[in-house]
Design a protein around this motif. Structure first.
Motif, PDB file in Angstrom:
ATOM      1  N   ILE A 145      17.204  59.181 135.363  1.00 48.93           N
ATOM      2  CA  ILE A 145      15.863  58.629 135.165  1.00 48.93           C
ATOM      3  C   ILE A 145      15.639  58.482 133.663  1.00 48.93           C
ATOM      4  O   ILE A 145      15.955  59.396 132.898  1.00 48.93           O
ATOM      5  N   ASN A 146      15.124  57.353 133.253  1.00 50.63           N
ATOM      6  CA  ASN A 146      14.948  57.041 131.824  1.00 50.63           C
ATOM      7  C   ASN A 146      16.253  57.230 131.050  1.00 50.63           C
ATOM      8  O   ASN A 146      16.257  57.729 129.933  1.00 50.63           O
ATOM      9  N   GLY A 152      15.357  69.212 135.182  1.00 50.33           N
ATOM     10  CA  GLY A 152      14.159  69.907 135.636  1.00 50.33           C
ATOM     11  C   GLY A 152      14.404  71.393 135.714  1.00 50.33           C
ATOM     12  O   GLY A 152      15.100  71.969 134.861  1.00 50.33           O
ATOM     13  N   LEU A 153      13.849  72.020 136.740  1.00 50.44           N
ATOM     14  CA  LEU A 153      13.931  73.481 136.872  1.00 50.44           C
ATOM     15  C   LEU A 153      15.388  73.948 136.885  1.00 50.44           C
ATOM     16  O   LEU A 153      15.745  74.909 136.210  1.00 50.44           O
TER      17      LEU A 153
ATOM     18  N   ASP B 128       7.795  69.877 133.426  1.00 51.55           N
ATOM     19  CA  ASP B 128       8.346  68.540 133.666  1.00 51.55           C
ATOM     20  C   ASP B 128       9.697  68.679 134.372  1.00 51.55           C
ATOM     21  O   ASP B 128      10.535  69.446 133.906  1.00 51.55           O
ATOM     22  N   PRO B 129       9.931  67.998 135.463  1.00 47.59           N
ATOM     23  CA  PRO B 129       9.019  67.146 136.233  1.00 47.59           C
ATOM     24  C   PRO B 129       7.828  67.923 136.807  1.00 47.59           C
ATOM     25  O   PRO B 129       7.915  69.123 137.062  1.00 47.59           O
ATOM     26  N   ILE B 145       7.669  62.410 135.141  1.00 48.90           N
ATOM     27  CA  ILE B 145       8.984  62.805 134.621  1.00 48.90           C
ATOM     28  C   ILE B 145       9.069  62.319 133.181  1.00 48.90           C
ATOM     29  O   ILE B 145       8.702  61.174 132.888  1.00 48.90           O
ATOM     30  N   ASN B 146       9.525  63.189 132.305  1.00 41.92           N
ATOM     31  CA  ASN B 146       9.559  62.889 130.864  1.00 41.92           C
ATOM     32  C   ASN B 146       8.194  62.437 130.360  1.00 41.92           C
ATOM     33  O   ASN B 146       8.094  61.532 129.534  1.00 41.92           O
ATOM     34  N   PRO B 230      11.387  70.073 140.361  1.00 38.88           N
ATOM     35  CA  PRO B 230      10.185  70.088 139.508  1.00 38.88           C
ATOM     36  C   PRO B 230       9.942  71.454 138.887  1.00 38.88           C
ATOM     37  O   PRO B 230      10.422  72.476 139.395  1.00 38.88           O
ATOM     38  N   ARG B 231       9.196  71.474 137.787  1.00 36.08           N
ATOM     39  CA  ARG B 231       8.830  72.755 137.161  1.00 36.08           C
ATOM     40  C   ARG B 231       7.495  73.270 137.699  1.00 36.08           C
ATOM     41  O   ARG B 231       7.185  74.447 137.563  1.00 36.08           O
TER      42      ARG B 231
END
Lengths: 298, 298
Positions: A145-146, A152-153, B128-129, B145-146, B230-231
Motif C-alpha cells: 500500500i502506497n 502494522g502491528l 497506524d493502520p 493507512i499511512n 491494525p494498531r
C-alpha cells in the motif's frame, strides 16, 4: 555493476539468488531447510565470493513467519513463534547481516513476492494497493500500500481469514493448528492432501476437490477485495497453477460479489484484475532482490 | 479564527456542524434525508451565514456510499449505485462545492469517522493502520493507512465480508440484498430487527441475539486484524453501544485467534486495542471537519 542477493527462506527449502533483476541472475541455489545453524551457514557460503569481491551491495530476505518486523524491537529480524521445529526465536536477519556485512532488507515471503511483482513488472507499478496471495502447502497474503509492504502491528496474516464453511458439503474440519477451518485450514495444499488422501498435484481435473477449492479461494479473494479495495491481485503458489483454477476463481468472485462493487475491473476486466505471477516461481526471490535494491538505490 | 464545516450524509438523516474541533462546535443541525434537491438545499442554507461572513475556510463531506473518490473521474464526488431511492448518481460534492465556494473534502462516512478519531484524539495519532467499524442499521469499515484514508480501486467495503454462518444455529438467511448472509446481512441492526422481530435497542440483555451478534462481530474483527494488522480498532455505531457487547467481542476475538498473533496488544491489552469511539456519535461529523482542516492547513 553492483549485485544484490535474494534469500527466500521457506519451511521446506531455502533459495538463494544473486544478480540485479529478472533478466540478470548470475547464480541460484536451493537447499532443504534443516537446522538454523546448518541452513544459515549454507546461505552465507553462497554469498561469500560476492562479499569477498565487494560486488554485493545489499541482500534481501523473504522469510516464512511470523516475523518481528519492528525496527525498534530488540528481536527485530527474528522468526518468532513458528511451529517449524528448531526455528522459533531465530535471529535470521542478524545472523545473515553479520556474515554478509552489507545492508539487509527483511520482510515476509509474501510481502516480498508482492513487492517483487510490483517492482519488476512495469504495468504493476501503478496498481496500488497491490496484493500477492500464495496458495501452496500453506496460504499467505502480501500487501503493498502506497508503494510499501504493509506491516502494522505485526504483518498481515490473511492466510487465516475466517470463511463460510458448509459442513454438510465439506465435513472436513480443516488443518490449521490454530483455527481449524480458516482459509489455510480449508484451502491450503496440505488441507487438500489430508482431505482427499492425495496431493493436489495428483488430483485430476473434474475432481470435486477443485470445485470446492475454487469456492474457498473465491470467498477469500472477495474478502480481500472488500477489505483492501486493491487495484490488482496476483494469485501465486503451486496449487493456483492447476489448469482452470484461476478462471473458476474469477468466475465465482463475480458470482459472490453479485455486481456490488461497480468497477469495470470487476465487472468487465476481471481477467486483468486477478493474474498469475509474471515472475513465475521467482516472485519471492526477485522480490528480495528488489527490496535489497531499494535499500541502497533510494 | 477560521471555521470548518462538517456534513455527515446518511441514508436516514443528514447532520451539519460548523466549528473547528471537538471543543469548539458553534452550531449543529440534523434533518431527515428526503430528496437530494431538498436535502442539499438544507445543507447549503445551514452554511450560508458562514459563507457570507467569509468565516468558512473549508467543508468536509462524510457520506454514505458507494462513492466515486477518484479525482480523475468525470463523476468524482458522486454517490454512485446506492439502493437509496433517488440518490443514485447524485453529484453530492459538486452540488455542495458550487454553493459554499470553498475547498471541499469528500470521503465515505466511515473513512471520515476513522480519520476524525485519529486526528482529534492524540493517543490515536501513532496508531497506524487505524480502523473504525460502525455497526448500526448497516455496517461499514473506515481504514487509515499511512495517515490517509484508504481508497484504492473504489474504497473498502468491509461491511460485506463473507463470514462463517452456522445455519443450524442461525437459520436466518441474512438481509443483504447483494450477498444475503455477509457481515452486514447477518449482524447489522436491520438484520437483528428482521431476525428477532424487535429492534436491537429493545432486545434485552441475555437474549441469545446478543451472543450471536458478538460471534459475528468477533469473526469480522478477526478478519480485519488478519487483513490489516491494525494498531487500533474503534467499534462504533448504535448496536455496538449495547452494554457488554464490546467486552464479549474482545473475549471472542481472543478465543477465535487462539494466540496465533503473538502481540501484547492482543494477548494482554485487548481492552486498549478495541475501543468505543472517543468522539461518541460525532466521529463522522468531526472527521469531516478534520478532513476540511487538513485540506487547507497542510
Amino acid at each position: 555493476m553492483k549485485l544484490f542477493g535474494g534469500i527466500e527462506s521457506g519451511g521446506t527449502k531455502f533459495v538463494c539468488i544473486v544478480g540485479n533483476g529478472p533478466d540478470n541472475l548470475l547464480k541460484e541455489e536451493r537447499f532443504p531447510t534443516t537446522t538454523p545453524r546448518e541452513t544459515i551457514h549454507k546461505v552465507t557460503e553462497f554469498f561469500r565470493p560476492y562479499v569477498k569481491s565487494r560486488e554485493l551491495a545489499a541482500v534481501g530476505i523473504a522469510s516464512f513467519g511470523p516475523l518481528d518486523l519492528n525496527p525498534d524491537s530488540p528481536t527485530y529480524g527474528y522468526i518468532t513463534t513458528t511451529p517449524k521445529a528448531g526455528w522459533s526465536q531465530i535471529d535470521l536477519y542478524g545472523e545473515i547481516q553479520g556474515k554478509v556485512d552489507v545492508p539487509v532488507a527483511f520482510d515476509t515471503d509474501v510481502n516480498a513476492a508482492a513487492f517483487g511483482e510490483q517492482y519488476w513488472i512495469p504495468e504493476n507499478r501503478s496498481m496500488d494497493p497491490f496484493l500477492y496471495i500464495t496458495v501452496g502447502t500453506g496460504i499467505g497474503v502480501g500487501v503493498i500500500i502506497n508503494g510499501s509492504p504493509l506491516h502494522g502491528l505485526i504483518h498481515p496474516e490473511a492466510g487465516h481469514l475466517a470463511l463460510p464453511h458448509n459442513w454438510q458439503r465439506d465435513p472436513f474440519p480443516g488443518v490449521c493448528p490454530y483455527h481449524g477451518d480458516c482459509l489455510e485450514g480449508l484451502a491450503s495444499g496440505l488441507s487438500m492432501s489430508k482431505r482427499w488422501g492425495q496431493s493436489p498435484e495428483s488430483l485430476p481435473d473434474g475432481h470435486p476437490g477443485w470445485d470446492l477449492e475454487s469456492d474457498y479461494l473465491a470467498f477469500a479473494l472477495v474478502n480481500l477485495i472488500y477489505a483492501y479495495s486493491p487495484r490488482r491481485i496476483i494469485l501465486g503458489g503451486g496449487v493456483s497453477q492447476h489448469p482452470g483454477l484461476i478462471g473458476a476463481v474469477r468466475c465465482k468472485i463475480k458470482q459472490f460479489m453479485n455486481d456490488y462493487m461497480q468497477s469495470p475491473m470487476l465487472l468487465e476486466k476481471i481477467d486483468d484484475y486477478i493474474l498469475p505471477p509474471a515472475l513465475g516461481n521467482r516472485s519471492g526471490g526477485l522480490g528480495a532482490i528488489a527490496m535489497a535494491a531499494r535499500l541502497v538505490l533510494t
